[in-house]
Enzyme design. Structure first.
Site, PDB file in Angstrom:
ATOM      1  N   ASP A 176      75.537  80.897  47.488  1.00 29.64           N
ATOM      2  CA  ASP A 176      76.051  80.911  48.857  1.00 29.64           C
ATOM      3  C   ASP A 176      75.576  82.124  49.633  1.00 29.64           C
ATOM      4  OD1 ASP A 176      77.483  79.023  50.325  1.00 29.64           O
ATOM      5  OD2 ASP A 176      79.257  80.288  50.416  1.00 29.64           O
ATOM      6  N   ASP A 222      92.044  77.285  45.098  1.00 31.63           N
ATOM      7  CA  ASP A 222      92.411  76.627  43.852  1.00 31.63           C
ATOM      8  C   ASP A 222      93.853  76.134  43.874  1.00 31.63           C
ATOM      9  OD1 ASP A 222      93.303  79.193  43.993  1.00 31.63           O
ATOM     10  OD2 ASP A 222      92.512  79.861  42.078  1.00 31.63           O
TER      11      ASP A 222
END
Length: 977
Positions: free
Chosen positions: A306, A676
């Site tokens: 990224d 998450d």
């Protein structure tokens, strides 16, 4: 007798079948679970055994009574009527080691005598008998041409048929906590709850008149601590252990000499900054994935860069070349772990269990190869320290497309795979794909969650594995059979259809022996998550997790009537009306989704009975949540690689997610830096369960920031994400009540988002002892013997609860104490900052930067990073609390010495609380001082001198003592007696 038993079985079969026929999805159900045969040795032997065994014919329908996780241990072995048909009998528990009981059915009798008079049934059973006869002929011919053994299950072929029986056994089981430990643990929790009630009754009804403000603050703090304890304690009411059977998985899906039936898995590795996340660490993680003990054609590794760093790209290219030598070495000698850096660093007898004479020579040669590989990687890192002004250029002279990490096109490079990636022995290697999604100014890229969603789409186009496993770049495979461990749950007929993910605990390398800052987080992973496994499953912790692709696509699970039953609290309050509401909810909201989610995940049917493959060459991904039609079979073989890459580039473009459900209902959920928690929470609200898998050898190991400042910054990021969820529409306090989230699971999610707020009362409570010592007042009045008993019982119940938790979980006392210490350290620093930063971000729109946790290796040895002092504002609050309490202790003792013996009695209670605070902050104090032999002596001398001067001045001034009380004290026997 035989005829009567058969009639009884047939009658039960008609009842089960009539239930299926009234279901609106009967056609899909029959298509998925129709009995079929398959080729190979395994199927032939199974067919022979079924023909001669006593199998209830009533199970030909393939109906699978699902089981709930908390009842899994009470299920009997799974019986198989074909490669794709299984049934789990809800009988009393049978030991897996005992032979499977069978019953003979006379195949010459008319089926009507067994109660199978229905025409549909007769046609289905006749078709099934033809397949059994065909398989029987194959088995007979094989045995006649071979050893000519006995096909009745005796002699030399009895072992093969016993293996077929073993293949029908469950792939996992629940190992309950011993009742003598668990029942006592629950009794102590209830007693502690009762004691808390009496304690608060006394505290509220006995205010301190001369210190009313201190008393009120202390009572408010104690009430909040009690609520936090309830949220943390009750989700641990049903702790369980689990056990897997890898040998049964191999017998069922991965027999030697036959094509593997294991499901394909796509493994995701995420990285951002190669300077904070060293390429050598990422390379070791990738190498451990490529060498995993799993069929190579069913494993694909996707690396998300990224940060669009050319350093990561070049390091991955070097890694792919070294993998051609490393992977065959690992598989030939079955070494563990399969990350070279950690394998060669082991201080063990590496010759243990190695019988190949050439092993020592090959190991030395491979170590030299790895050292040369490290030199090449470190040269790339040294070269990347200073970027040229014109930007990086590739070997062919063209500019690197990712020179601007905030504005660059999408990039995909396939290094290894089915197009020629072979190792030095000529064997195929798993696919290795480099992915860097497109970045453009003006677009919201959603940090790690956005990168993971891009990997989902790319993998769906290129490989489309039925399951996904994500790891951080520093979490390598410590157990080469970790994927098989996960498949023991995902491919289990009872659990697989309703399991959204299998979470593995995090284990770490490179942490100091005493784990000063609780980096191992043992209490959370070995107590909290194990407790949640008995409810609806553990929360997703961001790494080391194997997902069901359908669950990430937003599908609802296939639930049984038992799963749809309301919990005991709702049932007792609402009665049967809740069940009707659930049925209506299922029919309306889930009907369309279930039509596609019942497509078989495992390729169990014959080719003529399987689900028809799509006809287009490249499947469109605009409606990406339908890509799982391919299931475990991946993409059609006719797909064009060039077209696939073009489509893969399209799905990682910036505008692809606009006006879609990505990040809202599909994939990783946006809205928090701790994506998450949100992602797992959304799955659980749909009714999915999760599994906690703790194999004897840890599946994954990673690195943790052992430096104090880095550790606090990591905790700050986690706490900030919890505050963001608390202030969002996905807050578990009010979201998802129309779903299937269980009450105790909801309490656990509430606890994961409100724990940073505890920092406010914690800071106040830690300062109270110092204020009491400096003012001479106290938060508790003089207590009677009756009240003193409740105080003693409260402390006893607290210690008893902790000791019993350590007993059933196996956690050590030192790990528990380190966790308690860091709870205070983090609560007085990172959690406090997270609360205010979260409020600023949500209410004022002031965003905070996302800090990547450093994964630097300990090159200097002796845990040198542990003693490095890095200044950060997070150190100010705990330092203040520590200094204030130290000064309070000195001032209190000085005042008692000056006032006489009668002042020592009230002093002990204040000293106890102040020392309690200092003991919890002791690791923080050691972190401030650094290495002991490096602490300047002048710092220690000046600290003692300043503390002594301040204490003497405080006693001399004595600002909080009234003049009348001061005159009385001066007439008493003090230090001059």
């Amino acid at each position: 007798m035989e005829h009567n038993e058969g009639a009884a079985v047939g009658s039960r079969s008609r009842t089960e079948f009539s239930t299926i026929r009234h279901d609106g999805e009967n056609s899909a159900f029959l298509r998925v679970f129709s009995p079929s045969s398959s080729s190979g040795k395994q199927e032939a032997i199974s067919s022979s055994h079924r023909r001669n065994a006593r199998v209830p014919l009533g199970n030909v329908s393939g109906e699978i009574p699902m089981t709930t996780p908390d009842r899994q241990s009470m299920q009997s072995p799974t019986y198989s009527l074909g490669s794709g048909v299984k049934r789990t009998n809800s009988l009393s528990y049978l030991d897996p080691s005992t032979p499977v009981p069978v019953r003979i059915v006379d195949p010459s009798k008319d089926l009507n005598s067994y109660g199978l008079g229905n025409v549909d049934w007769k046609e289905r059973v006749e078709s099934w008998k033809l397949k059994q006869d065909k398989n029987m002929m194959q088995v007979t011919s094989k045995y006649v041409e071979g050893k000519g053994g006995d096909i009745e299950g005796t002699g030399s072929n009895g072992e093969d048929i016993q293996m077929a029986d073993d293949a029908r056994q469950p792939l996992n089981r629940i190992v309950p906590i011993p009742s003598n430990q668990l029942n006592l643990y629950r009794v102590v929790i209830i007693l502690r709850l009762i004691i808390l009630g009496f304690f608060f009754q006394y505290r509220v009804t006995h205010p301190v008149k001369n210190a009313y403000a201190l008393w009120l603050v202390s009572v408010i703090c104690e009430i909040w601590f009690a609520l936090s304890w309830l949220l943390d304690q009750f989700p641990k009411w049903y702790p369980i252990n689990r056990e897997t059977y890898l040998d049964r998985l191999a017998l069922r899906y991965d027999r030697d000499g036959e094509p593997s039936q294991l499901a394909p898995i796509d493994v995701f590795v995420s990285t951002v900054d190669p300077l904070k996340e060293p390429p050598l660490v990422t390379a070791n993680t990738v190498l451990s994935i490529l060498a995993v003990d799993y069929p190579v054609d069913k494993v694909s590794c996707y690396v998300s860069d990224d940060g669009s760093a050319m350093l990561t790209f070049e390091a991955l290219s070097e890694t792919s070349e070294f993998a051609r030598k490393w992977v065959p070495f690992c598989k030939k000698h079955s070494i563990e772990p399969r990350a070279p850096e950690f394998y060669f660093a082991q201080k063990i007898d590496y010759l243990k269990d190695k019988i190949q004479p050439s092993f020592v020579k090959e190991r030395r040669a491979m170590k030299r190869e790895y050292e040369e590989f490290k030199v090449r990687i470190n040269a790339l890192v040294a070269k990347a320290q200073k970027a040229p002004e014109e930007g990086w250029t590739m070997q062919d002279g063209t500019p690197w497309p990712g020179n601007n990490p905030r504005d660059h096109p999408g990039m995909i490079q396939v290094f290894l795979g089915h197009s020629g990636g072979l190792d030095t022995d000529g064997n195929e290697l798993p696919r290795l794909v480099y992915v860097s999604r497109e970045k453009r100014p003006g677009f919201q890229h959603h940090k790690k969650a956005g990168a993971m969603n891009a990997l989902i789409r790319v993998s769906a186009v290129l490989t489309n594995g039925a399951y996904l496993l994500n790891v951080d770049c520093d979490h390598y495979f410590n157990n080469s059979q970790a994927l098989k461990e996960a498949m023991c749950f995902m491919m289990d007929p009872a659990l697989g259809k309703k399991t959204c993910y299998v979470q593995f605990p995090q284990r770490f390398d490179g942490i100091d022996h005493h784990d000063r800052y609780a980096n191992r987080n043992i209490v959370f992973f070995d107590i909290n998550l194990k407790g949640l496994d008995g409810v609806q499953g553990p929360v997703y912790v961001g790494t080391g997790c194997c997902f069901n692709r359908q669950a990430l696509y937003g599908y609802d699970p296939v639930l049984t009537e038992a799963d749809l039953e309301p919990n005991i609290i709702v049932k007792s309050c609402c009665g049967s009306r809740k069940k009707k509401a659930n049925k209506k909810y299922i029919d309306k909201k889930r009907a369309l989704k279930r039509t596609d989610s019942t497509v078989p995940i495992f390729n169990m049917e014959d080719g003529d009975e399987g689900v028809e493959e799509p006809g287009e060459e490249v499947r469109a991904v605009d409606d990406l949540h339908r890509l799982d039609v391919h299931g475990a079979r991946g993409l059609p073989p006719s797909t064009n690689p060039a077209s696939l890459l073009k489509e893969a580039i399209h799905v990682i473009s910036c505008g692809y997610e606009d006006k879609t459900e990505w990040g809202k209902e599909i994939g990783w959920i946006y809205g928090s830096v701790t994506e998450d928690i949100l992602t797992g929470f959304k799955m659980h609200t749909r009714g999915w369960i999760s599994i906690y898998c703790m194999p004897p050898r840890p599946a994954f190991k990673g690195s943790a920031p052992i430096n104090l400042s880095d550790r606090l910054n990591q905790v700050l990021r986690w706490a900030l994400g919890s505050i963001e969820i608390l202030l969002s529409r996905h807050c578990p306090i009010w979201y998802g009540y129309s779903g299937r989230l269980k009450l105790l699971e909801r309490l656990a999610y509430i606890n994961t988002i409100v724990y940073p707020i505890t920092s406010i009362p914690l800071v106040a409570y830690c300062v109270l002892p110092a204020i009491c010592l400096l003012t001479g007042k106290f938060i508790i009045p003089e207590i009677s013997n009756y009240a003193g008993i409740w105080f003693i019982l409260l402390f006893a119940s607290i210690f008893a609860t902790g000791i019993l938790e350590l007993r059933w979980s196996g956690v050590g006392i030192e790990d528990w104490w380190r966790n308690e210490q860091f709870w205070v350290i983090g609560g007085t620093s990172a959690h406090l900052f997270a609360v205010f930063q979260g409020l600023l971000k949500v209410l004022a729109g002031i965003d905070t930067n996302f800090t990547v946790t450093s994964k630097a290796t300990d090159d200097e040895g002796d845990f040198a990073e542990l003693y490095i002092f890095k200044w950060t504002t997070l150190l100010i609050p705990p330092t203040t609390v520590l200094v204030v309490n130290l000064v309070g202790i000195v001032a209190g003792v000085s005042y008692a010495i000056n006032s006489g013996y009668q002042s020592w009695g009230p002093l002990f209670g204040k000293l106890f609380f102040a020392i309690w605070v200092i003991l919890h902050l002791y690791p923080f104090l050691k972190g401030l001082l650094g290495r002991q032999n490096r602490t300047p002596t002048i710092v220690i001398v000046w600290s003692i001198l300043l503390a002594s001067i301040f204490s003497l001045l405080w006693v001399r001034i004595d600002p909080f003592t009234p003049d009348s009380q001061r005159s009385v004290a001066q007439g008493q026997c003090g230090i001059n007696c």
